[in-house]
Design a protein around this motif. Structure first.
Motif, short mmCIF file in Angstrom:
data_model
loop_
_atom_site.label_atom_id
_atom_site.label_comp_id
_atom_site.label_asym_id
_atom_site.label_seq_id
_atom_site.Cartn_x
_atom_site.Cartn_y
_atom_site.Cartn_z
N TYR A 92 0.83 -1.21 0.00
CA TYR A 92 0.00 0.00 0.00
C TYR A 92 0.87 1.26 0.00
O TYR A 92 0.60 2.21 -0.76
CB TYR A 92 -0.91 -0.02 1.22
N LEU A 93 1.90 1.30 0.84
CA LEU A 93 2.75 2.48 0.91
C LEU A 93 3.50 2.71 -0.40
O LEU A 93 3.70 3.86 -0.82
CB LEU A 93 3.74 2.34 2.07
N ASN A 94 3.91 1.65 -1.06
CA ASN A 94 4.54 1.80 -2.37
C ASN A 94 3.57 2.38 -3.39
O ASN A 94 3.97 3.19 -4.25
CB ASN A 94 5.09 0.46 -2.85
N GLU A 95 2.30 1.99 -3.31
CA GLU A 95 1.28 2.54 -4.22
C GLU A 95 1.09 4.04 -3.95
O GLU A 95 1.02 4.85 -4.89
CB GLU A 95 -0.05 1.81 -4.02
N ILE A 96 1.03 4.41 -2.67
CA ILE A 96 0.85 5.83 -2.30
C ILE A 96 2.04 6.66 -2.77
O ILE A 96 1.89 7.72 -3.39
CB ILE A 96 0.66 5.95 -0.77
N LEU A 97 3.25 6.18 -2.49
CA LEU A 97 4.45 6.93 -2.85
C LEU A 97 4.63 6.99 -4.36
O LEU A 97 5.15 7.98 -4.89
CB LEU A 97 5.68 6.31 -2.19
N GLY A 98 4.22 5.95 -5.06
CA GLY A 98 4.33 5.98 -6.51
C GLY A 98 3.51 7.07 -7.14
O GLY A 98 3.86 7.59 -8.21
N HIS A 146 -9.71 7.24 -5.92
CA HIS A 146 -9.51 8.06 -4.72
C HIS A 146 -8.21 8.85 -4.80
O HIS A 146 -8.16 10.01 -4.37
CB HIS A 146 -9.51 7.16 -3.48
N LEU A 147 -7.18 8.27 -5.38
CA LEU A 147 -5.91 8.96 -5.49
C LEU A 147 -5.97 10.08 -6.52
O LEU A 147 -5.32 11.11 -6.38
CB LEU A 147 -4.80 7.98 -5.86
N GLN A 148 -6.76 9.88 -7.57
CA GLN A 148 -6.92 10.94 -8.56
C GLN A 148 -7.56 12.17 -7.94
O GLN A 148 -7.17 13.31 -8.23
CB GLN A 148 -7.76 10.43 -9.73
N THR A 149 -8.52 11.95 -7.05
CA THR A 149 -9.13 13.08 -6.34
C THR A 149 -8.14 13.72 -5.37
O THR A 149 -8.09 14.95 -5.23
CB THR A 149 -10.37 12.59 -5.56
N ALA A 150 -7.33 12.89 -4.71
CA ALA A 150 -6.38 13.41 -3.72
C ALA A 150 -5.30 14.27 -4.36
O ALA A 150 -4.82 15.22 -3.74
CB ALA A 150 -5.75 12.25 -2.96
N LEU A 151 -4.90 13.95 -5.59
CA LEU A 151 -3.85 14.73 -6.25
C LEU A 151 -4.26 16.18 -6.46
O LEU A 151 -3.42 17.08 -6.43
CB LEU A 151 -3.50 14.09 -7.60
N TYR A 159 0.19 11.83 6.56
CA TYR A 159 -1.23 12.19 6.61
C TYR A 159 -2.01 11.50 5.49
O TYR A 159 -3.09 10.93 5.71
CB TYR A 159 -1.35 13.71 6.51
N LEU A 160 -1.47 11.52 4.28
CA LEU A 160 -2.15 10.91 3.15
C LEU A 160 -2.25 9.39 3.30
O LEU A 160 -3.27 8.79 2.96
CB LEU A 160 -1.42 11.27 1.86
N ALA A 161 -1.17 8.78 3.82
CA ALA A 161 -1.18 7.33 3.98
C ALA A 161 -2.24 6.89 4.97
O ALA A 161 -2.94 5.89 4.75
CB ALA A 161 0.20 6.86 4.43
N GLN A 162 -2.41 7.62 6.07
CA GLN A 162 -3.44 7.28 7.04
C GLN A 162 -4.84 7.61 6.53
O GLN A 162 -5.80 6.89 6.81
CB GLN A 162 -3.18 8.03 8.35
N LYS A 163 -4.94 8.68 5.77
CA LYS A 163 -6.25 9.13 5.31
C LYS A 163 -6.87 8.15 4.32
O LYS A 163 -8.08 7.87 4.39
CB LYS A 163 -6.10 10.52 4.68
N TYR A 164 -6.07 7.61 3.40
CA TYR A 164 -6.63 6.79 2.31
C TYR A 164 -6.48 5.29 2.54
O TYR A 164 -6.88 4.50 1.69
CB TYR A 164 -5.97 7.19 0.99
N LYS A 197 -6.09 17.84 -4.42
CA LYS A 197 -6.31 18.48 -3.12
C LYS A 197 -5.12 18.31 -2.19
O LYS A 197 -5.26 18.43 -0.97
CB LYS A 197 -7.56 17.91 -2.44
N ILE A 198 -3.95 18.01 -2.74
CA ILE A 198 -2.80 17.81 -1.88
C ILE A 198 -2.44 19.10 -1.16
O ILE A 198 -2.54 20.19 -1.72
CB ILE A 198 -1.60 17.28 -2.70
N TYR A 199 -2.05 18.99 0.09
CA TYR A 199 -1.77 20.10 1.02
C TYR A 199 -3.03 20.82 1.47
O TYR A 199 -2.95 21.76 2.26
CB TYR A 199 -0.80 21.12 0.43
N LEU A 200 -4.21 20.45 0.97
CA LEU A 200 -5.45 21.10 1.41
C LEU A 200 -6.03 20.27 2.54
O LEU A 200 -6.71 19.28 2.33
CB LEU A 200 -6.45 21.20 0.26
N ARG A 201 -5.73 20.67 3.77
CA ARG A 201 -6.14 19.89 4.93
C ARG A 201 -7.60 20.16 5.26
O ARG A 201 -7.93 21.12 5.95
CB ARG A 201 -5.26 20.22 6.14
N GLU A 202 -8.50 19.31 4.79
CA GLU A 202 -9.90 19.44 5.13
C GLU A 202 -10.21 18.82 6.48
O GLU A 202 -11.24 19.06 7.07
CB GLU A 202 -10.76 18.81 4.04
#
Length: 447
Positions: free
Chosen positions: A216-222, A269-274, A236-241, A276-281
């Motif tokens: 999972y972490l390799n997917e997030i970092l990729g 979900h990652l496409q949406t996150a890209l 934050y992103l790793a825990q959030k998703y 909004k990165i750094y936008l802490r909702e």
């Protein structure tokens, strides 16, 4: 220092926990250990630099705490003037090193008084003292000569004082106006992908299946590593998703070994996150709390919408006071400023001479526009510290405008502002800093 002494340091029982707690920073730790090791004649001043979120502060903090070195830690971001910085240093020395709960004369208003205090301290305190300054590049904004003084404390005060400076900027950017001996330079490079996987796998604590977490972490970092190398944001992103990644596995739709199918479910979900990165909702704690509630809901975003605006906005201390000052300026008439400030300062029992009907009209007519001079005047009155009006204060006002908590209007080259928040919101902000706003509002002063 030779290799034999280096090996001896590594196998010391009190040093071994540092390497297990601070991951992927062995080379930098070894350099710092060689400097602070008791076998050295003295420890030179150290300048630590590198990109943000590369473990600089975390490494130094653990080094000082595990080795139990007498030290103070000063975040220069918390000081708005050189006088305030002197005060923070002396307060930290009093509480952390001397372990005294009260200092009768804890003010060092001038540089001479500050140096005299350090000389008296070193005469009574026989051990070496380490002074760590985080965000050290901000020191030059407070006092153009103080950085040179800090790096010259060994000559000016006592060789037992060692200064650690931590900065995101390289030494070349700060050394132009510094007239002193160059400190030892220690660079912290950005983490590589495999190092980030190791650190996140420990810090996130996602599940007991370590192999599943690593995939999972390799997917997030990729996805995110090309646009973000900030360890805190990646954490934050790793825990959030993670909830969305493991949801098909928990529901039985996908086997834990079917990583390609998991990626297909997870990609949207990652496409949406890209975007909004750094936008802490919401912060990580709130997100974990929402995830526990999601188990009883089919709609993954239903509960998140119930988060209040205050929960989703994290403001610095001075920004909160500036927002309170903006609210007071918007809902109080200009003529009432001097009267209610004098009233609050002298006696809370006095009331203003405004009639109740006029107070209610001022309140119901909505927020009024005000000048920058007025908000700064109210800000300096309601805050306890003696804060100079500098670029940091104006930057925080601009941030409030960007967050749409304050609006900015321009008319004939004259800027005016207006507060956009509700009374419930500003009351919540006031409670978070133990500030009662009601005595400062003309609408409440007579109640």
């Amino acid at each position: 220092m030779d290799c034999d002494h280096l090996t001896e340091i590594c196998f010391k029982s009190d040093i071994a926990p540092i390497f297990s707690k601070v991951l992927c920073r062995k080379e930098q730790l070894m350099q710092l250990l060689l400097l602070v090791d008791s076998g050295c004649s003295y420890c030179p001043n150290v300048f630590i630099y590198g990109q943000a979120s590369t473990g600089k502060t975390y490494t130094v903090e653990n080094l000082m705490q595990i080795l139990k070195l007498p030290h103070i830690f000063i975040n220069c971001l918390e000081s708005q003037s050189d006088r305030q910085l002197y005060r923070h240093i002396r307060k930290s020395i009093t509480y952390e090193i001397l372990q005294v709960t009260h200092d009768e004369n804890n003010y060092s208003d001038t540089l001479d008084n500050f140096l005299k205090y350090l000389k008296d301290l070193t005469m009574k305190f026989e051990k070496s003292i380490f002074m760590v300054f985080d965000n050290a590049d901000l020191i030059t904004n407070l006092n153009s000569t103080f950085l040179s003084v800090l790096l010259s404390l060994k000559e000016l005060v006592n060789p037992k004082i060692t200064v650690f400076l931590i900065s995101n900027l390289p030494w070349e950017d700060l050394s132009l106006g510094v007239n002193c001996r160059q400190p030892f330079l220690q660079f912290f490079p950005s983490y590589r992908k495999e190092e980030l996987v190791t650190i996140l796998n420990r810090s996130c604590k996602l599940s007991d299946n370590e192999q599943f977490n690593i995939v999972y972490l390799n997917e997030i970092l990729g996805v995110f590593l090309s646009v973000c190398r900030d360890l805190r944001e990646l954490n934050y992103l790793a825990q959030k998703y993670y909830f969305f990644y493991q949801k098909p596995v928990n529901s039985g739709e996908v086997q834990i070994s079917e990583t390609r199918i998991l990626w297909t479910h997870f990609r949207s979900h990652l496409q949406t996150a890209l975007s909004k990165i750094y936008l802490r909702e919401s912060n990580s704690f709130q997100w974990d709390k929402m995830n526990r509630r999601y188990a009883n809901y089919n709609d993954d975003t239903k509960e998140l919408s119930n988060l209040s605006t205050l929960d989703r906005i994290q403001l610095p201390l001075y920004s909160k006071y500036l927002l309170i000052a903006a609210y007071i300026a918007s809902y109080n008439p200009v003529a009432a400023d001097r009267k209610f400030m004098k009233q609050v300062k002298s006696s809370r029992s006095k009331v203003l001479t405004y009639s109740k009907s006029r107070k209610m009209n001022d309140w119901l007519s909505g927020p009024k526009q005000f000048s920058i001079e007025r908000i700064l005047s109210i800000f300096h009155h309601i805050i306890e510290d003696d804060i100079p009006t500098n670029i940091n204060i104006f930057a925080q006002i601009s941030s409030l405008v960007s967050l749409q908590l304050i609006s900015k209007n321009s008319d004939d080259n004259y800027l005016t502002y207006m507060c956009l928040v509700t009374f419930d919101f500003i009351r919540s902000i006031s409670k978070s800093i133990q500030f009662d706003i009601r005595p400062y509002l003309s609408n409440f002063s007579g109640s």
